[in-house]
Write an enzyme that holds these catalytic residues in place. Structure first.
Site, PDB file in Angstrom:
ATOM      1  CB  THR A 300      -1.033  -0.001   1.201  1.00 39.62           C
ATOM      2  OG1 THR A 300      -0.325  -0.021   2.370  1.00 39.62           O
ATOM      3  CG2 THR A 300      -1.849  -0.929   1.185  1.00 39.62           C
ATOM      4  CG  HIS A 333      -1.985   9.160  -7.770  1.00 37.97           C
ATOM      5  ND1 HIS A 333      -3.117   8.813  -8.731  1.00 37.97           N
ATOM      6  CD2 HIS A 333      -1.964   8.359  -6.655  1.00 37.97           C
ATOM      7  CE1 HIS A 333      -3.686   7.757  -7.713  1.00 37.97           C
ATOM      8  NE2 HIS A 333      -3.038   7.629  -6.828  1.00 37.97           N
ATOM      9  CB  THR A 337      -2.283  10.153   1.665  1.00 40.98           C
ATOM     10  OG1 THR A 337      -1.635   9.909   0.660  1.00 40.98           O
ATOM     11  CG2 THR A 337      -3.591   9.562   1.186  1.00 40.98           C
ATOM     12  CE  LYS A 365      -6.778  10.429  -7.160  1.00 40.72           C
ATOM     13  NZ  LYS A 365      -5.963  10.641  -8.316  1.00 40.72           N
ATOM     14  CG  PHE A 429      -3.752   0.431  -2.294  1.00 40.87           C
ATOM     15  CD1 PHE A 429      -3.214   1.690  -2.147  1.00 40.87           C
ATOM     16  CD2 PHE A 429      -4.676  -0.120  -1.335  1.00 40.87           C
ATOM     17  CE1 PHE A 429      -3.490   2.529  -0.828  1.00 40.87           C
ATOM     18  CE2 PHE A 429      -4.863   0.660  -0.303  1.00 40.87           C
ATOM     19  CZ  PHE A 429      -4.430   1.914  -0.109  1.00 40.87           C
TER      20      PHE A 429
END
Lengths: 444, 80
Positions: A300, A333, A337, A365, A429
């Site tokens: 991950t 991307h 996070t 995003k 992932f």
């Protein structure tokens, strides 16, 4: 004179949290509108996040019969919706239009008209048209529904349509059946990079000469209680920011805490340039190059130095026959996070070096959340629209850019640019990396 | 409790599963003529099992041509 077969994009289609057609989607991106809200489909009191970017007002019965809409999950509904728009834009097949206030029979008539699309006389060699359409997670809703049915009534109550309904290639299969596409079709999954791998592999097939037209893309509809639990328990999800869901997805901001689950689909019709021009289709941009690599490290977490992703970008740029200095816009991307954005920044730094702080960059995003298997496809569509219009959308929720990111983040509104090449990069992932270089089409 | 009207149950379940009415179905109706494919037929069988609280074994499901063929097999499985 090169005889290389060049790949152009002739059709785009989307179903997203901020618009169920490309024009609305891109207009809302330029306006900086968030599609994130509180989840109201299921109880969230025991979950680690209670927000998502959900698709609104999408009616699957515009594209499917009632029976089909039950067999296929929501992800496949989005798939056929996005593909229908893309194939219409590409002048391959029109969308049968419903009439206002239609009755049940008329709805069925529309579905029947869809079902007969494969008999259209258009002179296209359908054995050289295919579809690689993918999802990261498959039809989660169908899976949950049938498991619940089995638990309540026993396994004999499980629908015989369970397997064809839940299989991840269901969307690709439906598109080929509906449009009579007899070239290659299948699905590939690389989690959050799925859409990018779809586009890249389709472009490779066209360049290689095996096909002339491919419907590429990805979709996801996984905002279900157990998926939110899974991502949430992995501590990957953001919560509402100061009580406001629209401010939760904040890539590169100092107070980013995780990603926001999104749903939707993006479809692109890829086509060999001369094939497109000969039949009068309008190229919107080139797929100039692509690169695919694997971290080969962790299930991950991305490599902390971003080297896997960097190599994918370097390969994409090399394959496009350009250098990093030619890239005029980056669509990252950028999941929002804490660690992911840092690894990505390091990858970008390796590829673009000292010029990185001067290349406009913005994260789709920040508005639509993370469409997982559909993310890269929807974001690629934003890039194609940007190249066509020479205008890029902003990143939102940048209250305070994390000082470690020396980036030219587009904020406060759209920005007009004069640029020829843009790069879209994705990581999934499993350590799957994929980058695509898009090029402005001269007349577009 | 009286015997269930299996034809009525079939019509009810089939219309629920295929989202269309089956007004002219009789025991003589050929299943494939009704536009019911093999997977939909198995879906109907599963729903009728739940509806009637019975299990229809696989050997009863071979050579089902008409709606009446299915009704007859089910009748044999209903508690006396």
């Amino acid at each position: 004179m090169s005889t290389r077969r060049r790949v152009v994009i002739t059709g785009l289609g989307v179903v997203t949290p901020i618009g169920n057609d490309v024009a609305t989607f891109f207009a809302n991106l330029l306006e900086g509108r968030s599609g994130v809200s509180f989840i109201d489909m299921f109880p969230t009191d025991k979950l680690r996040s209670d927000i998502a970017a959900s698709v609104k007002d999408f009616d699957p019965l515009k594209f499917l019969s009632r029976k089909e809409s039950e067999i296929y999950g929501r992800v496949t509904h989005f798939t056929i919706g996005a593909c229908a728009e893309a194939l219409e834009m590409a002048k391959i097949a029109p969308i049968p239009r419903p009439v206002k206030g239609q009755s049940e029979e008329e709805t069925e008539a529309i579905a029947t008209a869809h079902a007969k699309l494969d008999s259209l006389e258009d002179g296209l060699d359908r054995s050289r048209i295919g579809c690689l359409f993918s999802t990261g997670m498959g039809s989660v809703d169908i899976f949950e529904q049938e498991v619940a049915k089995s638990a309540a009534r026993g396994p004999r109550a499980v629908s015989p349509f369970f397997i064809p309904g839940v299989m991840p290639n269901g969307g690709a299969a439906l598109v080929t059946m509906r449009y009579g596409l007899q070239g290659p079709s299948y699905s590939m999954a690389s989690a959050c990079a799925t859409g990018a791998h779809s586009i890249s592999t389709c472009a490779m097939m066209i360049e290689a000469g095996d096909v002339d037209v491919m419907v590429a893309g990805g979709a996801e509809a996984a905002t279900r209680q157990n998926c939110v639990a899974g991502f949430g328990n992995a501590r990957a999800l953001a919560r509402a920011f100061e009580g406001d869901p629209t401010r939760a997805s904040r890539p590169f901001d100092k107070k980013r805490t995780g990603f926001v689950m999104g749903e939707g689909a993006g479809a692109l019709v890829l086509e060999e340039e001369q094939h497109a021009l000969q039949r009068g289709a309008k190229p919107l941009a080139y797929v100039a190059g692509f690169g695919m690599t694997s971290d080969a490290a962790h299930l991950t977490s991305p490599l902390p130095d971003g080297s896997g992703l960097a190599l994918a970008m370097e390969r994409a740029i090399a394959r496009a026959g350009i250098t990093a200095a030619d890239i005029g816009y980056i669509n990252p991307h950028a999941t929002s996070t804490t660690q992911g954005d840092v690894a990505e920044f390091r990858a970008l730094t390796r590829v673009f070096g000292e010029r990185l702080p001067r290349i406009p960059i913005s994260a789709t995003k920040s508005m639509i959340g993370h469409l997982l298997g559909g993310a890269a496809a929807a974001e690629a569509i934003a890039v194609v629209c940007s190249l066509r219009d020479q205008r890029v959308h902003p990143s939102i929720n940048l209250d305070e850019i994390d000082p470690i990111f020396t980036l030219d983040l587009v904020r406060g509104g759209p920005r007009a640019l004069d640029f020829r090449y843009a790069i879209k990069e994705s990581a999934g992932f499993g350590g799957h990396n994929c980058a695509i270089v898009f090029e402005r089409y001269p007349s577009a | 409790m009286g015997k269930p009207d299996l034809l009525a149950t079939f019509k009810l379940v089939a219309s629920r599963v295929d989202h269309k009415e089956f007004p002219n179905v009789s025991r003589e109706s050929v299943i494939t003529d009704l536009g019911i494919d093999s997977l939909s037929m198995m879906q109907i069988v599963g729903e009728m099992e739940s509806e009637l609280g019975i299990m229809i074994p696989d050997e009863d499901l071979v050579e089902l041509v008409t709606v009446g063929d299915l009704c007859k097999k089910i009748e044999a499985r209903l508690p006396a």
